[in-house]
Design a protein around this motif. Structure first.
Motif, PDB file in Angstrom:
ATOM      1  N   PHE A 193      15.269  31.079  33.774  1.00  0.00           N
ATOM      2  CA  PHE A 193      13.891  30.810  34.172  1.00  0.00           C
ATOM      3  C   PHE A 193      12.901  31.565  33.291  1.00  0.00           C
ATOM      4  CE2 PHE A 193      10.227  31.909  36.969  1.00  0.00           C
ATOM      5  CZ  PHE A 193       9.673  30.639  37.019  1.00  0.00           C
ATOM      6  N   LEU A 194      13.067  32.879  33.197  1.00  0.00           N
ATOM      7  CA  LEU A 194      12.086  33.700  32.487  1.00  0.00           C
ATOM      8  C   LEU A 194      12.242  33.682  30.976  1.00  0.00           C
ATOM      9  CD1 LEU A 194      11.431  37.055  34.380  1.00  0.00           C
ATOM     10  CD2 LEU A 194       9.839  35.209  33.895  1.00  0.00           C
ATOM     11  N   LYS A 195      13.460  33.668  30.503  1.00  0.00           N
ATOM     12  CA  LYS A 195      13.712  33.887  29.080  1.00  0.00           C
ATOM     13  C   LYS A 195      12.915  32.947  28.183  1.00  0.00           C
ATOM     14  CE  LYS A 195      17.420  34.503  25.719  1.00  0.00           C
ATOM     15  NZ  LYS A 195      18.871  34.401  25.458  1.00  0.00           N
ATOM     16  N   SER A 196      12.920  31.653  28.510  1.00  0.00           N
ATOM     17  CA  SER A 196      12.215  30.680  27.658  1.00  0.00           C
ATOM     18  C   SER A 196      10.701  30.878  27.715  1.00  0.00           C
ATOM     19  CB  SER A 196      12.575  29.256  28.079  1.00  0.00           C
ATOM     20  OG  SER A 196      12.239  29.051  29.443  1.00  0.00           O
ATOM     21  N   ILE A 197      10.190  31.343  28.869  1.00  0.00           N
ATOM     22  CA  ILE A 197       8.746  31.583  29.009  1.00  0.00           C
ATOM     23  C   ILE A 197       8.334  32.788  28.170  1.00  0.00           C
ATOM     24  CG2 ILE A 197       6.907  32.207  30.636  1.00  0.00           C
ATOM     25  CD1 ILE A 197       8.494  30.730  32.797  1.00  0.00           C
ATOM     26  N   LEU A 198       9.121  33.866  28.248  1.00  0.00           N
ATOM     27  CA  LEU A 198       8.775  35.107  27.546  1.00  0.00           C
ATOM     28  C   LEU A 198       8.850  34.953  26.028  1.00  0.00           C
ATOM     29  CD1 LEU A 198      10.610  37.750  29.777  1.00  0.00           C
ATOM     30  CD2 LEU A 198       8.317  36.808  30.027  1.00  0.00           C
ATOM     31  N   SER A 199       9.773  34.138  25.568  1.00  0.00           N
ATOM     32  CA  SER A 199       9.957  33.989  24.106  1.00  0.00           C
ATOM     33  C   SER A 199       9.007  32.977  23.490  1.00  0.00           C
ATOM     34  CB  SER A 199      11.400  33.588  23.802  1.00  0.00           C
ATOM     35  OG  SER A 199      11.697  32.330  24.398  1.00  0.00           O
ATOM     36  N   SER A 200       8.377  32.152  24.341  1.00  0.00           N
ATOM     37  CA  SER A 200       7.528  31.080  23.819  1.00  0.00           C
ATOM     38  C   SER A 200       6.207  31.614  23.270  1.00  0.00           C
ATOM     39  CB  SER A 200       7.232  30.063  24.929  1.00  0.00           C
ATOM     40  OG  SER A 200       6.279  29.119  24.492  1.00  0.00           O
ATOM     41  N   ASN A 201       5.837  31.155  22.080  1.00  0.00           N
ATOM     42  CA  ASN A 201       4.546  31.518  21.489  1.00  0.00           C
ATOM     43  C   ASN A 201       3.401  30.725  22.105  1.00  0.00           C
ATOM     44  OD1 ASN A 201       5.345  33.472  19.463  1.00  0.00           O
ATOM     45  ND2 ASN A 201       6.347  31.770  18.422  1.00  0.00           N
ATOM     46  N   TYR A 202       3.725  29.755  22.958  1.00  0.00           N
ATOM     47  CA  TYR A 202       2.701  28.917  23.576  1.00  0.00           C
ATOM     48  C   TYR A 202       2.425  29.318  25.023  1.00  0.00           C
ATOM     49  CZ  TYR A 202       3.904  26.148  19.502  1.00  0.00           C
ATOM     50  OH  TYR A 202       4.148  25.751  18.208  1.00  0.00           O
ATOM     51  N   SER A 203       3.142  30.312  25.513  1.00  0.00           N
ATOM     52  CA  SER A 203       2.932  30.769  26.890  1.00  0.00           C
ATOM     53  C   SER A 203       1.611  31.525  26.996  1.00  0.00           C
ATOM     54  CB  SER A 203       4.087  31.684  27.315  1.00  0.00           C
ATOM     55  OG  SER A 203       3.787  32.296  28.548  1.00  0.00           O
ATOM     56  N   SER A 204       0.833  31.223  28.049  1.00  0.00           N
ATOM     57  CA  SER A 204      -0.443  31.911  28.278  1.00  0.00           C
ATOM     58  C   SER A 204      -0.362  32.808  29.506  1.00  0.00           C
ATOM     59  CB  SER A 204      -1.573  30.889  28.436  1.00  0.00           C
ATOM     60  OG  SER A 204      -1.277  29.998  29.490  1.00  0.00           O
ATOM     61  N   ALA A 262       4.454  36.315  17.461  1.00  0.00           N
ATOM     62  CA  ALA A 262       3.146  36.961  17.629  1.00  0.00           C
ATOM     63  C   ALA A 262       3.121  37.680  18.978  1.00  0.00           C
ATOM     64  CB  ALA A 262       2.029  35.926  17.568  1.00  0.00           C
ATOM     65  N   HIS A 263       2.060  38.456  19.192  1.00  0.00           N
ATOM     66  CA  HIS A 263       1.933  39.183  20.449  1.00  0.00           C
ATOM     67  C   HIS A 263       1.734  38.238  21.624  1.00  0.00           C
ATOM     68  CE1 HIS A 263       1.719  43.523  19.408  1.00  0.00           C
ATOM     69  NE2 HIS A 263       1.435  43.044  18.204  1.00  0.00           N
ATOM     70  N   SER A 264       2.266  38.616  22.762  1.00  0.00           N
ATOM     71  CA  SER A 264       2.116  37.840  23.993  1.00  0.00           C
ATOM     72  C   SER A 264       0.718  38.048  24.575  1.00  0.00           C
ATOM     73  CB  SER A 264       3.175  38.295  25.008  1.00  0.00           C
ATOM     74  OG  SER A 264       2.892  37.812  26.295  1.00  0.00           O
ATOM     75  N   SER A 265       0.285  37.098  25.406  1.00  0.00           N
ATOM     76  CA  SER A 265      -1.014  37.224  26.099  1.00  0.00           C
ATOM     77  C   SER A 265      -0.893  38.073  27.373  1.00  0.00           C
ATOM     78  CB  SER A 265      -1.535  35.833  26.462  1.00  0.00           C
ATOM     79  OG  SER A 265      -0.599  35.175  27.314  1.00  0.00           O
ATOM     80  N   LEU A 266       0.305  38.522  27.689  1.00  0.00           N
ATOM     81  CA  LEU A 266       0.556  39.266  28.925  1.00  0.00           C
ATOM     82  C   LEU A 266      -0.285  40.541  28.990  1.00  0.00           C
ATOM     83  CD1 LEU A 266       2.474  39.037  31.393  1.00  0.00           C
ATOM     84  CD2 LEU A 266       3.990  40.634  30.212  1.00  0.00           C
ATOM     85  N   GLN A 267      -0.918  40.777  30.162  1.00  0.00           N
ATOM     86  CA  GLN A 267      -1.779  41.950  30.323  1.00  0.00           C
ATOM     87  C   GLN A 267      -1.339  42.874  31.459  1.00  0.00           C
ATOM     88  OE1 GLN A 267      -5.833  40.604  30.548  1.00  0.00           O
ATOM     89  NE2 GLN A 267      -5.790  39.738  28.515  1.00  0.00           N
ATOM     90  N   ILE A 268      -0.593  42.349  32.418  1.00  0.00           N
ATOM     91  CA  ILE A 268      -0.102  43.165  33.535  1.00  0.00           C
ATOM     92  C   ILE A 268       1.387  42.903  33.693  1.00  0.00           C
ATOM     93  CG2 ILE A 268      -0.326  43.693  35.996  1.00  0.00           C
ATOM     94  CD1 ILE A 268      -3.146  42.479  35.876  1.00  0.00           C
ATOM     95  N   ILE A 296       6.797  46.579  23.915  1.00  0.00           N
ATOM     96  CA  ILE A 296       5.388  46.704  24.295  1.00  0.00           C
ATOM     97  C   ILE A 296       4.542  47.021  23.060  1.00  0.00           C
ATOM     98  CG2 ILE A 296       3.733  48.142  25.571  1.00  0.00           C
ATOM     99  CD1 ILE A 296       5.822  48.342  27.799  1.00  0.00           C
ATOM    100  N   ALA A 297       5.054  47.875  22.201  1.00  0.00           N
ATOM    101  CA  ALA A 297       4.321  48.256  20.987  1.00  0.00           C
ATOM    102  C   ALA A 297       4.184  47.085  20.022  1.00  0.00           C
ATOM    103  CB  ALA A 297       5.027  49.416  20.298  1.00  0.00           C
ATOM    104  N   ASN A 298       5.246  46.285  19.890  1.00  0.00           N
ATOM    105  CA  ASN A 298       5.290  45.299  18.810  1.00  0.00           C
ATOM    106  C   ASN A 298       5.030  43.854  19.217  1.00  0.00           C
ATOM    107  OD1 ASN A 298       5.954  47.379  16.987  1.00  0.00           O
ATOM    108  ND2 ASN A 298       8.107  47.247  17.589  1.00  0.00           N
ATOM    109  N   TYR A 299       5.208  43.548  20.521  1.00  0.00           N
ATOM    110  CA  TYR A 299       5.050  42.162  20.960  1.00  0.00           C
ATOM    111  C   TYR A 299       4.190  41.995  22.211  1.00  0.00           C
ATOM    112  CZ  TYR A 299       8.895  41.396  17.710  1.00  0.00           C
ATOM    113  OH  TYR A 299       9.674  41.342  16.586  1.00  0.00           O
ATOM    114  N   LEU A 300       3.911  43.094  22.909  1.00  0.00           N
ATOM    115  CA  LEU A 300       3.120  43.027  24.147  1.00  0.00           C
ATOM    116  C   LEU A 300       1.893  43.917  24.017  1.00  0.00           C
ATOM    117  CD1 LEU A 300       5.990  43.250  26.819  1.00  0.00           C
ATOM    118  CD2 LEU A 300       4.991  41.199  25.820  1.00  0.00           C
TER     119      LEU A 300
END
Length: 434
Positions: A38-49, A77-83, A104-108
């Motif tokens: 469930f999560l893996k594909s969402i976290l790795s996607s560059n199109y996830s908002s 690229a970096h994720s849009s995740l903020q919390i 967190i340093a390199n992708y979040l």
């Protein structure tokens, strides 16, 4: 948080024809299916908002966390995740914390709030957090950040800024054929747009008289449509060029992994972790001591349990905090009450003293009695407000020492939940909220 029953295998209960959600999301009992499928594909996607990921009390384990980190590393690229919340998952230990903070340093880089309270972490994670901030914000690491230097060099427009400044000062364009190759190419483009190639760059036209005539006609058409080359129009083109390049640079610095000073992580919650001891608190305090956060950055907060040596003193301190909050609230409320009383007293006074008043003796006596009563009550409330003001001032001048904290600690290493929220900007109003 549950997940669809088809991910849970044959152990998921089925009642009639209805399939229910399992109460657990992570863990070996589910072969980490919740995270893997469930999560893996969402976290790795560059199109996830995805902005907020709340995985509190989901039965996550170290293996789940490792799978998540691997997925994040697959990003470009970096994720849009903020919390991000991994709280109340007691099977999460120190095992993959190095990996998490590296991600967190390199992708979040946009993550502002990280919740790790009530997990299985210890002082080892405190050292990991310290090393994370050191790698991101220490002067030596920032100075040796080759990626940032390469991007800054690639989008360097200082030559354009200097030329723009010269044009603005003189309000004349003196250098159509500029010694700087980039600027000359830019100026050639302007001349081409305005039909001025033959005028300023005749050597590039092969001296074709027909081309010159067509360019003259083109210039006349532009003039009719009020599209005339002026110094102001060239200045505007320079400004647009500089803004566009600066925006491109900013976007690349934001999206590129492994950039230093990229992380926005300002709040970490580490309370309810019995494995964090005095040694861990000292390590966390060193983050502020080494000035990895600006000394005046009050949004930076790390929430910890602190010392729990004397429950009597802790209870006394909590009561003092409650009294301070109560005094402040009462002080504000009394201001409104006194103002309302003033209005009532004025209304009664007007009724008693107005020339057209035809009050009976009984009514006049009643109004007079009521006014005296209100004035007496108002005086009592004013005196009470003075008392409260003294108590509030005294609390500010001589605050009670928090028994869970060392006096040498930075104030932003907090043990009070209320203190965190008082100093933390609402995320929707946060200046870096995207």
């Amino acid at each position: 948080l549950g997940f669809p029953s088809f991910l849970d295998g044959p152990s998921n209960p089925v009642v009639g024809n209805e399939k229910f959600y399992h109460s657990s999301f992570g863990g070996k009992s589910n072969s980490n299916f919740g995270v893997k499928f469930f999560l893996k594909s969402i976290l790795s996607s560059n199109y996830s908002s995805l902005i907020s990921l709340e995985l509190t009390k989901c039965g996550l384990t170290d293996d789940d966390l490792h799978i998540m980190c691997v997925a994040w590393r697959e990003r470009n690229a970096h994720s849009s995740l903020q919390i991000l919340s991994l709280a109340e998952n007691r099977s999460i230990s120190d095992a993959y914390m190095d990996e998490l903070f590296e991600v967190i340093a390199n992708y979040l880089g946009d993550v502002m709030c990280l919740m790790l309270h009530d997990t299985g972490i210890t002082d080892e994670t405190c050292a990991t957090i310290f090393n994370f901030y050191k790698s991101q914000f220490s002067k030596s690491n920032v100075k040796n950040d080759k990626l940032t230097k390469e991007i800054n060099e690639r989008y360097d427009v200082e030559n354009f800024k200097k030329e723009l400044s010269k044009i603005q000062d003189s309000m004349q364009i003196k250098h159509w054929k500029h010694k700087d190759e980039e600027i000359e190419k830019f100026m050639y483009g302007i001349a081409d747009d305005y039909g001025l190639i033959h005028k300023y760059y005749p050597e590039t036209t092969d001296n074709n008289p027909n081309d010159a005539k067509w360019e003259q006609l083109y210039g006349q058409i532009l003039q009719v449509n009020n599209f005339v080359m002026t110094t102001d129009s060239v200045i505007e083109l320079y400004e647009r060029k500089i803004q566009a390049v600066d925006l491109q640079k900013e976007n690349e610095l934001k999206s590129t992994p492994y950039i230093k000073r990229r992380s926005k992580l300002k709040q970490i919650r580490l309370h309810l972790n019995a494995g964090i001891t005095r040694m861990g608190f000292v390590t966390l305090n060193d983050i502020f001591k080494k000035k990895y956060f600006h000394p005046k950055d009050h949004e930076a907060v790390i929430l910890i349990d602190g010392y729990v040596d004397d429950f009597g003193k802790i209870t006394q301190y909590k009561q003092w905090l409650t009294d301070c909050a109560s005094n402040g609230t009462e002080y504000q409320e009394l201001a409104g009450t006194i103002k309302e009383m003033d209005n009532e007293i004025k209304a009664l006074t007007n009724a008693l003293t107005s020339k057209g008043s035809q009050l009976s003796n009984d009514a006049r006596t009643q109004y007079t009695t009521e006014r005296k009563k209100l004035m007496k009550e108002k005086e009592r409330l004013i005196n009470r407000r003075f008392e409260l003001n003294d108590l509030i001032s005294e609390a500010k001048e001589e605050p009670m020492t928090d028994p869970k904290r060392d006096l040498k600690w930075d104030k932003r290493l907090m043990t009070s939940w209320d203190g965190v929220w008082r100093g933390w900007t609402d995320l929707l109003a946060y200046k870096n909220f995207i």
